[in-house]
Design a protein around this motif. Structure first.
Motif, PDB file in Angstrom:
ATOM      1  N   UNK A   1       0.871  -1.173   0.000  1.00  0.00           N
ATOM      2  CA  UNK A   1       0.000   0.000   0.000  1.00  0.00           C
ATOM      3  C   UNK A   1       0.911   1.226   0.000  1.00  0.00           C
ATOM      4  N   UNK A   2       0.604   2.191  -0.849  1.00  0.00           N
ATOM      5  CA  UNK A   2       1.469   3.358  -1.023  1.00  0.00           C
ATOM      6  C   UNK A   2       0.662   4.618  -0.747  1.00  0.00           C
TER       7      UNK A   2
ATOM      8  N   UNK B   1      -2.636  -2.723  -3.216  1.00  0.00           N
ATOM      9  CA  UNK B   1      -2.395  -3.733  -4.237  1.00  0.00           C
ATOM     10  C   UNK B   1      -1.260  -3.372  -5.174  1.00  0.00           C
ATOM     11  N   UNK B   2      -0.356  -2.499  -4.726  1.00  0.00           N
ATOM     12  CA  UNK B   2       0.779  -2.094  -5.549  1.00  0.00           C
ATOM     13  C   UNK B   2       1.897  -3.132  -5.439  1.00  0.00           C
ATOM     14  N   UNK B   3       2.773  -3.189  -6.432  1.00  0.00           N
ATOM     15  CA  UNK B   3       3.883  -4.142  -6.377  1.00  0.00           C
ATOM     16  C   UNK B   3       4.958  -3.709  -5.395  1.00  0.00           C
TER      17      UNK B   3
ATOM     18  N   UNK C   1      14.490   8.859  -6.571  1.00  0.00           N
ATOM     19  CA  UNK C   1      15.051   7.604  -7.043  1.00  0.00           C
ATOM     20  C   UNK C   1      15.274   6.625  -5.888  1.00  0.00           C
ATOM     21  N   UNK C   2      15.471   5.351  -6.273  1.00  0.00           N
ATOM     22  CA  UNK C   2      15.780   4.283  -5.302  1.00  0.00           C
ATOM     23  C   UNK C   2      14.760   4.231  -4.176  1.00  0.00           C
ATOM     24  N   UNK C   3      13.504   4.279  -4.545  1.00  0.00           N
ATOM     25  CA  UNK C   3      12.406   4.214  -3.580  1.00  0.00           C
ATOM     26  C   UNK C   3      11.972   2.757  -3.430  1.00  0.00           C
ATOM     27  N   UNK C   4      12.101   2.208  -2.229  1.00  0.00           N
ATOM     28  CA  UNK C   4      11.779   0.799  -1.985  1.00  0.00           C
ATOM     29  C   UNK C   4      10.380   0.662  -1.405  1.00  0.00           C
TER      30      UNK C   4
ATOM     31  N   UNK D   1       3.362   1.752   2.999  1.00  0.00           N
ATOM     32  CA  UNK D   1       4.558   2.526   2.672  1.00  0.00           C
ATOM     33  C   UNK D   1       4.172   4.003   2.602  1.00  0.00           C
ATOM     34  N   UNK D   2       4.536   4.778   3.625  1.00  0.00           N
ATOM     35  CA  UNK D   2       4.268   6.215   3.639  1.00  0.00           C
ATOM     36  C   UNK D   2       5.466   6.925   3.020  1.00  0.00           C
ATOM     37  N   UNK D   3       5.263   7.510   1.848  1.00  0.00           N
ATOM     38  CA  UNK D   3       6.339   8.187   1.138  1.00  0.00           C
ATOM     39  C   UNK D   3       6.535   9.579   1.738  1.00  0.00           C
ATOM     40  N   UNK D   4       7.782   9.985   2.045  1.00  0.00           N
ATOM     41  CA  UNK D   4       8.009  11.355   2.543  1.00  0.00           C
ATOM     42  C   UNK D   4       7.460  12.388   1.559  1.00  0.00           C
TER      43      UNK D   4
END
Length: 286
Positions: free
Chosen positions: A33-34, A76-78, A97-100, A106-109
């Protein structure tokens, strides 16, 4: 039939093959989940209608659009390593870049979308991490009305004159703090600083700036022209990071070719040099 792709849940299904031509549509999903936000550099608020793409090996895996609050969300994201790009008309494309992405949430900054300045303008954008809570931008330079006098633009004096402004003052972590120079005065010098206004531990106030981690970006109409990150201070209590200075050239007198190698960035109007010094100031001395 088994369908597999890296980062997705393997799909296994029993199908019947007939003699007549047929097609089969199958949807692969992942276990990630993103969530995240795209922030407008000029308001500090979420930016709506931003196209957010996640690519891997140069190919888009999934694409989202931010809502009215600048948020995006997908389940449902990869999983795996990706590059995230955020695109919106009137703003420079922001890439991370290089976002895992791992299984689960997954809480993106927050990603900052920088509004494109006009021809002849400069935009300075400060961002940092969760701590310190409040890093402050400070810019000093010559006034347009009388270039023998100087302005100081910061949180308590956001519009000292029409030629410069502090567009956003963030006091709750991350930033952005955005400063815009609308009119560059020739043959003068500008100085840009970052102050740790609210350290968690005053004895290491300067170290907190470096560890935050602070990033200062400078943009003109063409895009990013300089980016700076701090070194560790020799004296940890020094709470003011002197980031760079801008030296402008006399009108009609561009710099010699050697200047382009001596400065961080240089054009026919001004040059930027990374100073990366630290000083100590008391709060009322800002």
């Amino acid at each position: 039939m088994e369908v597999y792709r890296n980062g997705y849940t393997t799909l296994i299904d029993l199908i019947t093959i007939s003699q007549s031509p047929d097609s089969l549509l199958m949807t692969l999903t992942g276990d990630a989940a993103v969530l995240g936000s795209i922030i407008d550099s000029q308001t500090g608020n979420g930016l709506p209608s931003v196209t957010v793409s996640f690519t891997r090996d140069g190919l888009p895996e999934f694409v989202l659009t931010t809502n009215d609050s600048g948020r995006f969300e997908i389940t449902g994201a990869p999983t795996g390593n990706f590059t995230m790009t955020a695109e919106q008309t009137g703003f420079f494309t922001r890439s991370v870049e290089d976002l895992t992405l791992q299984e689960g949430s997954n809480e993106i900054p927050n990603a900052i979308a920088v509004s494109r300045p006009k021809e002849g303008e400069l935009r300075i954008v400060l961002s940092w991490g969760e701590y310190p809570l409040d890093l402050d931008s400070h810019l000093t330079g010559p006034t347009v009305v009388d270039d023998t006098k100087r302005f100081h633009v910061y949180w308590d004096n956001k519009n000292p004159e029409e030629a410069v402004s502090l567009d956003v003052d963030d006091v709750f972590s991350y930033g952005p703090e955005a400063t815009t120079i609308n009119n560059i005065v020739p043959n003068r010098v500008y100085y840009y600083y970052v102050h740790n206004y609210e350290p968690r531990d005053a004895s290491v106030s300067g170290t907190e700036i470096a560890d935050s981690p602070a990033v200062v970006e400078v943009y003109d109409v063409t895009g990013l022209i300089a980016s700076f990150t701090p070194s560790l201070p020799v004296t940890p209590t020094n709470n003011l990071w002197h980031v760079f200075r801008i030296s402008t050239w006399p009108e009609g007198s561009p710099p010699p070719p050697s200047a382009y190698e001596a400065y961080t960035y240089c054009n026919s109007v001004f040059c930027i040099v990374f100073t990366d010094d630290y000083y100590f100031v008391r709060l009322n001395e800002e």
